[in-house]
Write an enzyme that holds these catalytic residues in place. Structure first.
Site, PDB file in Angstrom:
ATOM      1  CG  HIS A  27      23.417  37.163  36.971  1.00  0.00           C
ATOM      2  ND1 HIS A  27      22.442  37.028  37.941  1.00  0.00           N
ATOM      3  CD2 HIS A  27      24.015  35.955  36.919  1.00  0.00           C
ATOM      4  CE1 HIS A  27      22.462  35.814  38.446  1.00  0.00           C
ATOM      5  NE2 HIS A  27      23.414  35.126  37.823  1.00  0.00           N
ATOM      6  NE  ARG A  82      43.791  22.304  42.516  1.00  0.00           N
ATOM      7  CZ  ARG A  82      44.187  21.113  42.116  1.00  0.00           C
ATOM      8  NH1 ARG A  82      45.432  20.722  42.332  1.00  0.00           N
ATOM      9  NH2 ARG A  82      43.343  20.312  41.498  1.00  0.00           N
ATOM     10  CG  HIS A 210      21.482  33.463  41.805  1.00  0.00           C
ATOM     11  ND1 HIS A 210      22.565  34.161  42.235  1.00  0.00           N
ATOM     12  CD2 HIS A 210      21.820  32.955  40.578  1.00  0.00           C
ATOM     13  CE1 HIS A 210      23.526  34.095  41.309  1.00  0.00           C
ATOM     14  NE2 HIS A 210      23.095  33.369  40.294  1.00  0.00           N
ATOM     15  CD  GLU A 213      19.575  29.735  38.153  1.00  0.00           C
ATOM     16  OE1 GLU A 213      19.973  29.918  39.325  1.00  0.00           O
ATOM     17  OE2 GLU A 213      20.342  29.501  37.202  1.00  0.00           O
ATOM     18  CG  ASP A 291      24.182  32.644  35.160  1.00  0.00           C
ATOM     19  OD1 ASP A 291      24.737  33.107  36.168  1.00  0.00           O
ATOM     20  OD2 ASP A 291      23.284  31.776  35.230  1.00  0.00           O
TER      21      ASP A 291
HETATM   22  O1  LIG Z   1      32.676  25.845  47.312  1.00  0.00           O
HETATM   23  C1  LIG Z   1      32.180  24.992  48.043  1.00  0.00           C
HETATM   24  O2  LIG Z   1      32.856  24.360  48.836  1.00  0.00           O
HETATM   25  C2  LIG Z   1      30.733  24.684  47.942  1.00  0.00           C
HETATM   26  C3  LIG Z   1      30.180  23.749  48.760  1.00  0.00           C
HETATM   27  C4  LIG Z   1      28.821  23.474  48.614  1.00  0.00           C
HETATM   28  C5  LIG Z   1      28.042  24.131  47.697  1.00  0.00           C
HETATM   29  C6  LIG Z   1      28.630  25.060  46.885  1.00  0.00           C
HETATM   30  C7  LIG Z   1      27.779  25.729  45.853  1.00  0.00           C
HETATM   31  O3  LIG Z   1      26.605  25.568  45.854  1.00  0.00           O
HETATM   32  C8  LIG Z   1      28.443  26.575  44.872  1.00  0.00           C
HETATM   33  C9  LIG Z   1      27.470  27.016  43.791  1.00  0.00           C
HETATM   34  C10 LIG Z   1      28.042  28.172  43.040  1.00  0.00           C
HETATM   35  O4  LIG Z   1      27.409  28.261  41.815  1.00  0.00           O
HETATM   36  C11 LIG Z   1      27.553  29.576  41.405  1.00  0.00           C
HETATM   37  N1  LIG Z   1      26.654  29.778  40.267  1.00  0.00           N
HETATM   38  C12 LIG Z   1      27.082  29.944  39.026  1.00  0.00           C
HETATM   39  N2  LIG Z   1      26.047  30.090  38.210  1.00  0.00           N
HETATM   40  C13 LIG Z   1      24.931  30.003  38.946  1.00  0.00           C
HETATM   41  C14 LIG Z   1      23.558  30.088  38.630  1.00  0.00           C
HETATM   42  O5  LIG Z   1      23.115  30.273  37.488  1.00  0.00           O
HETATM   43  N3  LIG Z   1      22.697  29.946  39.649  1.00  0.00           N
HETATM   44  C15 LIG Z   1      23.113  29.749  40.914  1.00  0.00           C
HETATM   45  N4  LIG Z   1      24.417  29.678  41.253  1.00  0.00           N
HETATM   46  C16 LIG Z   1      25.314  29.803  40.269  1.00  0.00           C
HETATM   47  C17 LIG Z   1      27.276  30.390  42.624  1.00  0.00           C
HETATM   48  O6  LIG Z   1      27.959  31.600  42.579  1.00  0.00           O
HETATM   49  C18 LIG Z   1      27.812  29.506  43.725  1.00  0.00           C
HETATM   50  O7  LIG Z   1      29.048  29.954  44.143  1.00  0.00           O
HETATM   51  C19 LIG Z   1      29.972  25.367  46.995  1.00  0.00           C
HETATM   52 ZN   LIG Z   2      24.014  33.231  38.352  1.00  0.00          ZN
END
Ligand SMILES: O=C(O)c1cccc(C(=O)CC[C@H]2O[C@@H](n3cnc4c(=O)[nH]cnc43)[C@H](O)[C@@H]2O)c1
Ligand SMILES: [Zn+2]
Length: 353
Positions: A27, A82, A210, A213, A291
Site C-alpha cells: 500500500h 505534467r 481503501h 480509514e 502509504d
Molecule cells: O486528480 C483529480 O483531478 C482529482 C479530483 C478530485 C479528487 C481527487 C482525489 O480525491 C484524489 C485523492 C488521491 O489521494 C490518493 N491517496 C493517497 N493517500 C491516500 C490515503 O491514505 N487515503 C486515500 N487516498 C489516498 C488516492 O490515490 C487518490 O488518488 C483527484
Molecule cells: Zn492509501
C-alpha cells in the site's frame, strides 16, 4: 522528509535488521512516494507550481491539519506531474527508493485519471510507467506491479475513466494487477462503485479499495459486500466491530495497515491508540505499509520499527510480518516462495551465533 514523524523506540540492532530484511510493500501511492529529491526536481521543471522546492519548507508544507488538508496538498503534488517524462522519472526514482529499503516487490497505487484529465496522453502515460517498471526490475531487482485507483471524490466520471484504462486491452499496462478506490471516504459511499469494480474483477483484476480509514466499520462491510474486496486499504475502524474482525480473519482478508499515515492525517489520535494489536489478537492478517512515505515523514523500514514497538516483536516476529505481506500480495506462487525463502535465510543468518 528525512526527519521521521515518529521515531519508534526500538534497539539499534532491530533497526539494522529491519533495514536489511527483504520486504514487500502493498500500500504505497505513486505520487505520494515522491521524495523531497524528486519533488525538487519536478518543481524545478515546473517553476509556476505552488509546491516548495526547499526540503525544510517541505516539512511544514507536509504537516496536515486533517484528511481534507492532506488531499489538498496531495493534489498540489499531482499538479507537478505534467509530462510522460515526469511520470517516468517519478516511477523509476520511487523504485530506487524502495530498492534501497530492500523492498523486493511493491504494488504501487496509481491514479491514472489524475494524469489523463491533466492532458497527459494515455498511451504515453502507460508507456512511461511500463518503461520505468522494466528498467527498475533490471537495474534494482525490485518487481513493481500496479493498482489503478478511482479517486472517489472525483465521482463516476473518474470511475468510468479509470475502469476503461484498467480494462481496455489496447490501453491497460502489463504490470496492472489490481483495482482500488482512494481519496476521502466521507460523502463518497462505496456501493456506487460496484459496477466499476464488477467490470475490473471480470477483467481479471483484484479488488483492493481503501475503506475504514476515516469512516466507520460499515464502510469496510460495504467494500466487502459491494466491491468484493480481497484486501482492505487501512481498515482501521474494523476494530470497532467484532463480527467484522471475525469475518476478516475467517476469510483471510488482509488489512493494509499504515500506522504513521493514520497519525499524520489525524485518522488515529496517537500511535498508542492504533488498533493494530486488536487486529492481530483477532487473528486478522496484517500487512505493514507506508502509504505516502515522504509526505508522512516515514518509509517502510520506519513502519516496521513502529510495528515492532506496537506489537512487541523481535526479529522472528518481524520476519513473520514481512512474510504476511508477501503472502497477501498478488505475486504468483513461485515469486512468493522465492521472497519468503529469502526472508527466512536472511533471518537465520542474522540470528546465527
Ligand atoms: O486528480 C483529480 O483531478 C482529482 C479530483 C478530485 C479528487 C481527487 C482525489 O480525491 C484524489 C485523492 C488521491 O489521494 C490518493 N491517496 C493517497 N493517500 C491516500 C490515503 O491514505 N487515503 C486515500 N487516498 C489516498 C488516492 O490515490 C487518490 O488518488 C483527484
Ligand atoms: Zn492509501
Amino acid at each position: 522528509m528525512t526527519d521521521h514523524l515518529i521515531e519508534p523506540r526500538v534497539p539499534r540492532d532491530l533497526h539494522a535488521f529491519i533495514a536489511s530484511l527483504p520486504k514487500a510493500e502493498l500500500h504505497v501511492h505513486h505520487v505520494g512516494s515522491a521524495s523531497p529529491r524528486i519533488v525538487s526536481e519536478l518543481a524545478a521543471r515546473h517553476p509556476d507550481s505552488m509546491v516548495p522546492t526547499d526540503p525544510e519548507a517541505l516539512v511544514d508544507y507536509f504537516t496536515f491539519t486533517d484528511f481534507a488538508h492532506f488531499i489538498k496538498v496531495y493534489l498540489s503534488v499531482v499538479d507537478l506531474i505534467r509530462t510522460p517524462e515526469d511520470v517516468r522519472l517519478l516511477t523509476y526514482e520511487v523504485a530506487r527508493d524502495l530498492a534501497r529499503q530492500q523492498v523486493r516487490y511493491a504494488e504501487l497505487t496509481i491514479t491514472p485519471f489524475s494524469s489523463t484529465r491533466r492532458g497527459i496522453d494515455e498511451g504515453a502515460f502507460m508507456d512511461a510507467i511500463e518503461d520505468a517498471r522494466k528498467a527498475a526490475e533490471a537495474d534494482f531487482g525490485t518487481v513493481l506491479r500496479w493498482c489503478f485507483d478511482i479517486p472517489g471524490e472525483a465521482g463516476l466520471e473518474a470511475a468510468e475513466e479509470t475502469t476503461r484504462l484498467a480494462t481496455d486491452d489496447r490501453v491497460r499496462p502489463q504490470g496492472l494487477v489490481s483495482f482500488g478506490l482512494g481519496g476521502p471516504e466521507i460523502g463518497v459511499p462505496r456501493p456506487q462503485f460496484k459496477p466499476y469494480f464488477d467490470r475490473a474483477i471480470a477483467a481479471g483484476l483484484r479488488s483492493v479499495p481503501h475503506a475504514g480509514e476515516t469512516t466507520g466499520p460499515e464502510t469496510v462491510w460495504d467494500a466487502l459486500n459491494h466491491l468484493r474486496a480481497e484486501r482492505i486499504g487501512h481498515g482501521t475502524s474494523s476494530a470497532q466491530d467484532e463480527k467484522l474482525l471475525a469475518h476478516l480473519a475467517e476469510h483471510r482478508i488482509a488489512l493494509e495497515v499504515c500506522p504513521t499515515s493514520n497519525i499524520a492525517t489525524r485518522a488515529v489520535r496517537t500511535l498508542d491508540e492504533h488498533p493494530i494489536k486488536e487486529f492481530v489478537k483477532a487473528g486478522v492478517m496484517v500487512t505493514i505499509n507506508s502509504d505516502d512515505p515522504p509526505m508522512f515523514g516515514t518509509d517502510l523500514n520506519n513502519e516496521y520499527a513502529v510495528a515492532a514497538r506496537l506489537l512487541d516483536l523481535d526479529e522472528r516476529g518481524l520476519a513473520d510480518l514481512a512474510k504476511s505481506a508477501v503472502e497477501a500480495s498478488f505475486l504468483d506462487t513461485a515469486g512468493k516462495a522465492r521472497i519468503k525463502e529469502e526472508i527466512d535465510t536472511h533471518t537465520s543468518a542474522w540470528l546465527a551465533p
